[in-house]
Design a protein around this motif. Sequence first.
Motif, PDB file in Angstrom:
ATOM      1  N   GLU A 872     -77.547 -14.520 -25.515  1.00 20.17           N
ATOM      2  CA  GLU A 872     -76.818 -15.072 -26.654  1.00 20.17           C
ATOM      3  C   GLU A 872     -75.485 -14.359 -26.829  1.00 20.17           C
ATOM      4  O   GLU A 872     -75.415 -13.131 -26.736  1.00 20.17           O
ATOM      5  CB  GLU A 872     -77.653 -14.920 -27.928  1.00 20.17           C
ATOM      6  N   LEU A 873     -74.431 -15.135 -27.060  1.00 23.50           N
ATOM      7  CA  LEU A 873     -73.168 -14.542 -27.467  1.00 23.50           C
ATOM      8  C   LEU A 873     -73.255 -14.251 -28.957  1.00 23.50           C
ATOM      9  O   LEU A 873     -73.762 -15.079 -29.727  1.00 23.50           O
ATOM     10  CB  LEU A 873     -72.006 -15.488 -27.186  1.00 23.50           C
ATOM     11  N   SER A 874     -72.778 -13.076 -29.342  1.00 21.87           N
ATOM     12  CA  SER A 874     -72.907 -12.667 -30.742  1.00 21.87           C
ATOM     13  C   SER A 874     -71.562 -12.187 -31.264  1.00 21.87           C
ATOM     14  O   SER A 874     -70.802 -11.529 -30.541  1.00 21.87           O
ATOM     15  CB  SER A 874     -73.953 -11.551 -30.855  1.00 21.87           C
ATOM     16  N   CYS A 875     -71.266 -12.516 -32.516  1.00 21.01           N
ATOM     17  CA  CYS A 875     -70.011 -12.105 -33.148  1.00 21.01           C
ATOM     18  C   CYS A 875     -70.284 -11.228 -34.369  1.00 21.01           C
ATOM     19  O   CYS A 875     -71.184 -11.508 -35.154  1.00 21.01           O
ATOM     20  CB  CYS A 875     -69.213 -13.316 -33.623  1.00 21.01           C
ATOM     21  N   ASP A 876     -69.491 -10.183 -34.499  1.00 14.93           N
ATOM     22  CA  ASP A 876     -69.460  -9.406 -35.741  1.00 14.93           C
ATOM     23  C   ASP A 876     -68.323  -9.961 -36.581  1.00 14.93           C
ATOM     24  O   ASP A 876     -67.203 -10.092 -36.104  1.00 14.93           O
ATOM     25  CB  ASP A 876     -69.222  -7.923 -35.443  1.00 14.93           C
ATOM     26  N   MET A 877     -68.608 -10.284 -37.841  1.00 16.69           N
ATOM     27  CA  MET A 877     -67.610 -10.953 -38.664  1.00 16.69           C
ATOM     28  C   MET A 877     -67.363 -10.192 -39.956  1.00 16.69           C
ATOM     29  O   MET A 877     -68.300  -9.709 -40.587  1.00 16.69           O
ATOM     30  CB  MET A 877     -68.045 -12.388 -38.971  1.00 16.69           C
ATOM     31  N   ASN A 878     -66.072 -10.075 -40.325  1.00 14.67           N
ATOM     32  CA  ASN A 878     -65.697  -9.381 -41.551  1.00 14.67           C
ATOM     33  C   ASN A 878     -64.533 -10.102 -42.210  1.00 14.67           C
ATOM     34  O   ASN A 878     -63.755 -10.802 -41.552  1.00 14.67           O
ATOM     35  CB  ASN A 878     -65.288  -7.935 -41.248  1.00 14.67           C
ATOM     36  N   THR A 879     -64.410  -9.906 -43.522  1.00 18.80           N
ATOM     37  CA  THR A 879     -63.286 -10.479 -44.257  1.00 18.80           C
ATOM     38  C   THR A 879     -62.593  -9.379 -45.046  1.00 18.80           C
ATOM     39  O   THR A 879     -63.190  -8.341 -45.343  1.00 18.80           O
ATOM     40  CB  THR A 879     -63.754 -11.572 -45.241  1.00 18.80           C
ATOM     41  N   GLY A 880     -61.334  -9.602 -45.364  1.00 17.06           N
ATOM     42  CA  GLY A 880     -60.617  -8.617 -46.157  1.00 17.06           C
ATOM     43  C   GLY A 880     -59.196  -9.054 -46.429  1.00 17.06           C
ATOM     44  O   GLY A 880     -58.700 -10.024 -45.853  1.00 17.06           O
ATOM     45  N   ARG A 881     -58.541  -8.306 -47.309  1.00 18.35           N
ATOM     46  CA  ARG A 881     -57.146  -8.606 -47.636  1.00 18.35           C
ATOM     47  C   ARG A 881     -56.203  -8.127 -46.533  1.00 18.35           C
ATOM     48  O   ARG A 881     -55.106  -8.650 -46.374  1.00 18.35           O
ATOM     49  CB  ARG A 881     -56.766  -7.936 -48.955  1.00 18.35           C
ATOM     50  N   SER A 882     -56.626  -7.096 -45.805  1.00 20.14           N
ATOM     51  CA  SER A 882     -55.769  -6.568 -44.733  1.00 20.14           C
ATOM     52  C   SER A 882     -56.558  -6.481 -43.432  1.00 20.14           C
ATOM     53  O   SER A 882     -57.786  -6.545 -43.424  1.00 20.14           O
ATOM     54  CB  SER A 882     -55.242  -5.175 -45.100  1.00 20.14           C
ATOM     55  N   TRP A 883     -55.828  -6.316 -42.345  1.00 19.29           N
ATOM     56  CA  TRP A 883     -56.446  -6.163 -41.025  1.00 19.29           C
ATOM     57  C   TRP A 883     -57.330  -4.916 -41.017  1.00 19.29           C
ATOM     58  O   TRP A 883     -58.386  -4.895 -40.406  1.00 19.29           O
ATOM     59  CB  TRP A 883     -55.320  -6.081 -39.985  1.00 19.29           C
ATOM     60  N   TYR A 884     -56.900  -3.886 -41.720  1.00 19.12           N
ATOM     61  CA  TYR A 884     -57.678  -2.647 -41.805  1.00 19.12           C
ATOM     62  C   TYR A 884     -59.058  -2.916 -42.395  1.00 19.12           C
ATOM     63  O   TYR A 884     -60.065  -2.372 -41.939  1.00 19.12           O
ATOM     64  CB  TYR A 884     -56.919  -1.636 -42.665  1.00 19.12           C
ATOM     65  N   ASP A 885     -59.127  -3.779 -43.383  1.00 18.30           N
ATOM     66  CA  ASP A 885     -60.403  -4.080 -44.049  1.00 18.30           C
ATOM     67  C   ASP A 885     -61.414  -4.704 -43.092  1.00 18.30           C
ATOM     68  O   ASP A 885     -62.624  -4.602 -43.312  1.00 18.30           O
ATOM     69  CB  ASP A 885     -60.179  -5.048 -45.226  1.00 18.30           C
ATOM     70  N   LEU A 886     -60.940  -5.367 -42.043  1.00 13.73           N
ATOM     71  CA  LEU A 886     -61.845  -6.049 -41.119  1.00 13.73           C
ATOM     72  C   LEU A 886     -62.614  -5.070 -40.247  1.00 13.73           C
ATOM     73  O   LEU A 886     -63.645  -5.430 -39.672  1.00 13.73           O
ATOM     74  CB  LEU A 886     -61.052  -7.005 -40.209  1.00 13.73           C
ATOM     75  N   LYS A 887     -62.113  -3.834 -40.160  1.00 15.12           N
ATOM     76  CA  LYS A 887     -62.755  -2.863 -39.270  1.00 15.12           C
ATOM     77  C   LYS A 887     -63.341  -1.689 -40.040  1.00 15.12           C
ATOM     78  O   LYS A 887     -63.807  -0.721 -39.427  1.00 15.12           O
ATOM     79  CB  LYS A 887     -61.722  -2.332 -38.252  1.00 15.12           C
ATOM     80  N   ASN A 888     -63.259  -1.704 -41.351  1.00 16.41           N
ATOM     81  CA  ASN A 888     -63.734  -0.548 -42.135  1.00 16.41           C
ATOM     82  C   ASN A 888     -64.604  -0.997 -43.303  1.00 16.41           C
ATOM     83  O   ASN A 888     -64.541  -2.123 -43.727  1.00 16.41           O
ATOM     84  CB  ASN A 888     -62.531   0.243 -42.661  1.00 16.41           C
TER      85      ASN A 888
END
Length: 888
Positions: A872-888
Amino acid sequence: MKKRIVIIDGNSLINRAYYAMQKPMITKEGIYTQGIFGFLNMLNRILDDYDPDYMAVAWDMRAPTFRHEAYKEYKAGRKKMPAELAMELEPMKEILTAMHIPNLELEGYEADDIIGTLARRGEEEGLDPLIITGDKDALQLCTHKTQVLITRRGISEFDLFDYDKMLERYEVTPEQFIDLKGLMGDSSDNIPGIPGVGEKTGIKLLKQFGSVAELLAHTDEISNARLRAKVEENAQLAAMSRKLAEINTHVPLDIEIESLRRKEPDYEKLVELYTKLEFNRFLRQLNAGGAGNVLTETVSDDTEYEKHRIGSPEDLKLLEALPEGSEILLRVFGNNDHVETPVIQGVSLICGNQSFFVTMEGQTEGRLIEILNRGNFRYAGHDLIADYYMLMSLGLRNPVTAFDSAVAEYVLDPGRSNYDLKTLSFEYLHTEIQSEKEFREANGQMDLLGQDREAMEEYGAQWCRNVKLLRRLQEEKISANGQEKLCLEIEFPLIAVLADMEVEGVSVDRGTLEEIGGSLSGEVDGIEAQIHELCGEKFNVNSPAQLGPILFEKLGLPAGKKTKRGYSTSAEVLEKIRDKHPVVPLILQYRTLTKLNSTYVEGIRPLIGSDGRIHAHFQQTVAATGRLSCTEPNLQNIPVRYEMGRQLRRAFVAGENELLIGADYSQIELRIMAHLSGDENLISAFNNGDDIHRMTAARVFELDYDKVTPLDRSRAKAVNFGVIYGMSSFGLSENLHISRREAERYIQEYFQKHRAVKEYLDSQVAYCREHGYTLTMFGRRRYINEIGSSNYMTRQLGERLAMNSPIQGTAADIIKIAMNRVCRELTERGMKSRLVLQIHDELIICAAEDEVEAVKELLRRNMEGAAELSVELSCDMNTGRSWYDLKN
């Protein structure tokens, strides 16, 4: 005026040329050409500088010569000619034959003997011989008429000798030079000489005795007792060595000097050979020389075009009349500005037998965009992303690509250095077209007045016609390679996706960027002060000339090899001594932060448009693996290992009433390896949702799954990715800071537990060795010439690339498929959200707040459904106001 005969030592020059080149030159067919290329450069220089009346090239043969019969060890131990160079000899001789320059060789004799004989006979017939060689043995052939040109450095510098220059340089006559070689020997030819006698001693003896024969007859007159004993003990050796060193000038050559007279080349044959060897420079020289236009189009366009110059909205009715869905050849003239709205000067279009040139004046611009949007046309061109970006900035919607000759060539040959239309036109069509830079330099700043507009119109039409002709030939190759789906379903649709991403851009918070810049500057100043304190003095940390002596002399740290420029203070050198002194990691950190500030703060400021966005350039034809790259700025390369690098991502933000959504493929390359290898353990682990690195640690280190420590997992992760990249035990040991033996054990244990992976990787190396390229799941080829190299290190690199390229290339294909699907669905559903960034395995969408959940669903569905794999291909998904928020 006396006439000149030039005699070239073929083996010497092609050897020099081969080793002078910095990197291999290899054709698509796998023919090595750097020796031929360098030889021809030297030959052309010789022809220009000396304009000889007669010419010949002498070659050695493999068969033994009379010297081997006299001394079996003659040339013993000489390094064997590399296989890559050996394959260049016959094509080189073919080129010389086409030039009507005779190739001369004779069994039982060396090239030197043929050269000496031709020089003697040339003198006898009143010619002035010039010998071109890299072998100083030929200096014995110097006379008051015969000159010897010795290649001194690579293929660009020469020393010219005649009789007087020989006396000046060596203080012996050319004939005595034979005696000198007899005394001192020649290690390259394995001529022994007298042990311990070098050039200075040999010259001194010849000044006293005149020759080897006289020396041996009067050894009692040698004043130095030790030297006298050496000469007496090795008298026979000296006599034999002189005989081996002497060039035979009376070789039985069955050839008349008159047959060596220069003739007009066979241009048709030269064109054929240069085309096969991909020597565009020499093809151009044929055209530019006195041969006239020897090149003709390989395909021709016999269409008689109706030309239309459109300068007003009323004239655009001609374009309006084109059938909906027509295919149009397109070329846009503009500044491709990615900071402000680009300015378009003119647009060339060809549809069927009609050729249009639209000047973008007054209301023409908006009307043209309306017609293009309503017409649902399909476009063909070269490097269409720039054309699309400029038109889409003015309102063009969702252009459909039928063909792009730059992208097509990238699919066919992903390793070439450029894909400009000028080069491809010359290679495929044998026709000349100016590059855009040359065109602009020749025509000045285009103001669309008078002749400038006419020049642009003609250039645009020629551009479109060349794309049309290229398409025929490229499509044949694409079809033969089975790459139609790769082009039509992945690469061509992606062009408009990338152009749309460039137009959309990503918002930048200037205040945050300034804040980060201030923090970086403060941190850099603090680290610089610490460095100065640890070193006991102030100096320019950015200057290798100042840093080197402090580290390697004052502090006594172990240094690499010192060159004329001083000590190397490269990152590679400093990483090796990181633990030797506390100042070293500080220097590395200083460099990282300095680069962050200059590249991503100072460098980004001027790239922010008046709309507050960065409109980066996405490049589709750069990476040989199929990956995308990004420039101005390179947003894919922000070093996020450091917190300050991660903080930079805070400056990239969503707009008002928007959120950023990031979806990152989870361990996609490991999943692809599991699928391609068919390894059941990996497949089941991924499909069960296991922690793949923890599982690898448990299997390789023979631990219970629950007892795997973070260190064990970290090491297993390095092993997992090391396997993908064909990492050696040395590389893994360096990476994990463990012994090489321990690293080797890890790799062996991994392959013991995952035999299918080992078999798969070995099969890829074997396939590449047989075919010269690797393949992804979707038919993308990567040609790996290094795999056949005779050099061990180069060949090892080729094997690593053969292992990794199918995996990394398949990952690149999958993310591209996902991008196409995501953008198509966003458009079809009329959503406001837009794809704004692709960072390797991650897609980032700037989503309207009322579309966030829908975007997350379609993003996950299209990414995870981009390919059918056994895992299976799997994605980690995040949302945020900034690009930084997507990884933290």
